[in-house]
Design a protein around this motif. Structure first.
Motif, PDB file in Angstrom:
ATOM      1  N   ASP A  21       0.876  -1.170   0.000  1.00 32.71           N
ATOM      2  CA  ASP A  21       0.000   0.000   0.000  1.00 32.71           C
ATOM      3  C   ASP A  21       0.916   1.225   0.000  1.00 32.71           C
ATOM      4  O   ASP A  21       1.570   1.502   1.000  1.00 32.71           O
ATOM      5  N   LEU A  24       0.684   3.806   2.964  1.00 36.12           N
ATOM      6  CA  LEU A  24       1.073   3.253   4.272  1.00 36.12           C
ATOM      7  C   LEU A  24       2.558   2.896   4.292  1.00 36.12           C
ATOM      8  O   LEU A  24       3.246   3.123   5.292  1.00 36.12           O
ATOM      9  N   ASP A  25       3.058   2.351   3.184  1.00 34.56           N
ATOM     10  CA  ASP A  25       4.483   2.002   3.114  1.00 34.56           C
ATOM     11  C   ASP A  25       5.331   3.280   3.197  1.00 34.56           C
ATOM     12  O   ASP A  25       6.362   3.316   3.876  1.00 34.56           O
ATOM     13  N   LYS A  47      -5.154  -3.364   9.536  1.00 37.36           N
ATOM     14  CA  LYS A  47      -6.326  -3.686   8.715  1.00 37.36           C
ATOM     15  C   LYS A  47      -7.474  -4.215   9.571  1.00 37.36           C
ATOM     16  O   LYS A  47      -8.637  -3.941   9.288  1.00 37.36           O
ATOM     17  N   TRP A  74      -4.925   3.844   8.699  1.00 37.06           N
ATOM     18  CA  TRP A  74      -5.810   2.678   8.557  1.00 37.06           C
ATOM     19  C   TRP A  74      -7.229   3.023   8.994  1.00 37.06           C
ATOM     20  O   TRP A  74      -8.206   2.701   8.315  1.00 37.06           O
ATOM     21  N   ARG A  77      -9.233   5.791   6.907  1.00 37.55           N
ATOM     22  CA  ARG A  77      -9.713   5.291   5.607  1.00 37.55           C
ATOM     23  C   ARG A  77     -11.068   4.586   5.720  1.00 37.55           C
ATOM     24  O   ARG A  77     -11.731   4.369   4.713  1.00 37.55           O
ATOM     25  N   ALA A 105      -1.235  10.729   2.621  1.00 37.68           N
ATOM     26  CA  ALA A 105      -2.253   9.684   2.405  1.00 37.68           C
ATOM     27  C   ALA A 105      -3.584  10.290   1.961  1.00 37.68           C
ATOM     28  O   ALA A 105      -4.562   9.560   1.755  1.00 37.68           O
TER      29      ALA A 105
END
Ligand code: SAM
Length: 226
Positions: A21, A24-25, A47, A74, A77, A105
């Motif tokens: 992702d 996120l990475d 997740k 996370w 989203r 993000a």
């Protein structure tokens, strides 16, 4: 079973079911480059938090303990476009890195990051127009967990889900004689939860890339006593 084995299984599960992702990475890389400790939730746990928020249909989330904003991303989203996530962080450097990560993000519009000691910022949330929250994620200094649970309850409504991270502490939570302040904080919080008629709760142990730990989950079932 060894830590290497748990880490390998987490890598398999994450590669298979979570996947790469970019946002996120990038957040994890930026946090590491800035020298932040690697004490964020694991990807499969992040997740899980997102799925809990989605199942719950959360429109407002409170997070205590932002670090570099990994779990924030996370959770945020899972929100609808007009949803809000308030996240509290004491360390100005962590807060600065998290702001950058949340912005890259594309979530800055729904995240309100408040920098300061959570026990000082929590009492001000209502006057800023926040709460009651649909979901609360507690992941800051563990000795303060009893106070964080009290605040989570104060800022809740019937139906609010409270999730607390790191509540098994390598198994040390079972030691009633522990002198470790984090263990004592978690145990005091569990005692409060057990005695609180307005919540129904459980806790689960986890193993994985972050070792042997666990989550406590409490569902608020009733409002304040009249
Ligand atoms: N939730 C983050 C994640 O998974 O990406 C990890 C949070 S890390 C385990 C705990 C964070 O809580 C640290 O960034 C720390 O600076 C912050 N913290 C510690 N004491 C705090 C306090 N009194 N008020 C607010 N934040 C605090």
């Amino acid at each position: 079973m060894t830590q290497d084995h748990w880490t390998a299984v987490d890598a398999y599960l994450t590669d298979t079911l979570v996947g790469p992702d970019p946002a996120l990475d990038t957040a994890l890389r930026a946090s590491a480059t800035a020298g932040l400790p690697s004490i964020n939730v694991a990807p499969n746990q992040g997740k899980l938090l997102q799925l809990l928020a989605l199942v719950h249909g959360a429109r407002s989330i409170l997070e205590i303990g932002t670090l570099g904003g990994y779990s924030t991303i996370w959770l945020a989203r899972a929100l609808p476009e007009d949803g809000t996530l308030v996240t509290l962080e004491v360390d100005p450097r962590h807060a600065e890195v998290a702001r950058g990560n949340i912005a890259q993000a594309g979530l800055a519009d729904r995240v309100d990051l408040i920098q300061g000691p959570a026990l000082e910022t929590l009492p001000r949330l209502s006057e800023r127009g926040h709460g009651p929250f649909d979901m609360v994620f507690v992941d800051a200094d563990k000795p303060s967990n009893p106070e964080y649970f009290r605040w989570a309850l104060r800022l809740s409504r019937p139906g609010t889900l409270i999730v607390v991270d790191n509540t098994v502490r390598g198994g040390a939570v079972a030691d009633a004689a522990s002198t470790d302040e984090s263990v004592r904080g978690v145990r005091r919080m569990h005692d409060l939860i057990a005695a609180e008629p307005r919540v129904t709760a459980t806790a689960v142990q986890t193993v994985g890339s972050k070792g042997h730990d666990g989550f406590t989950l409490a569902l608020v079932t009733a409002g304040p006593a009249e």
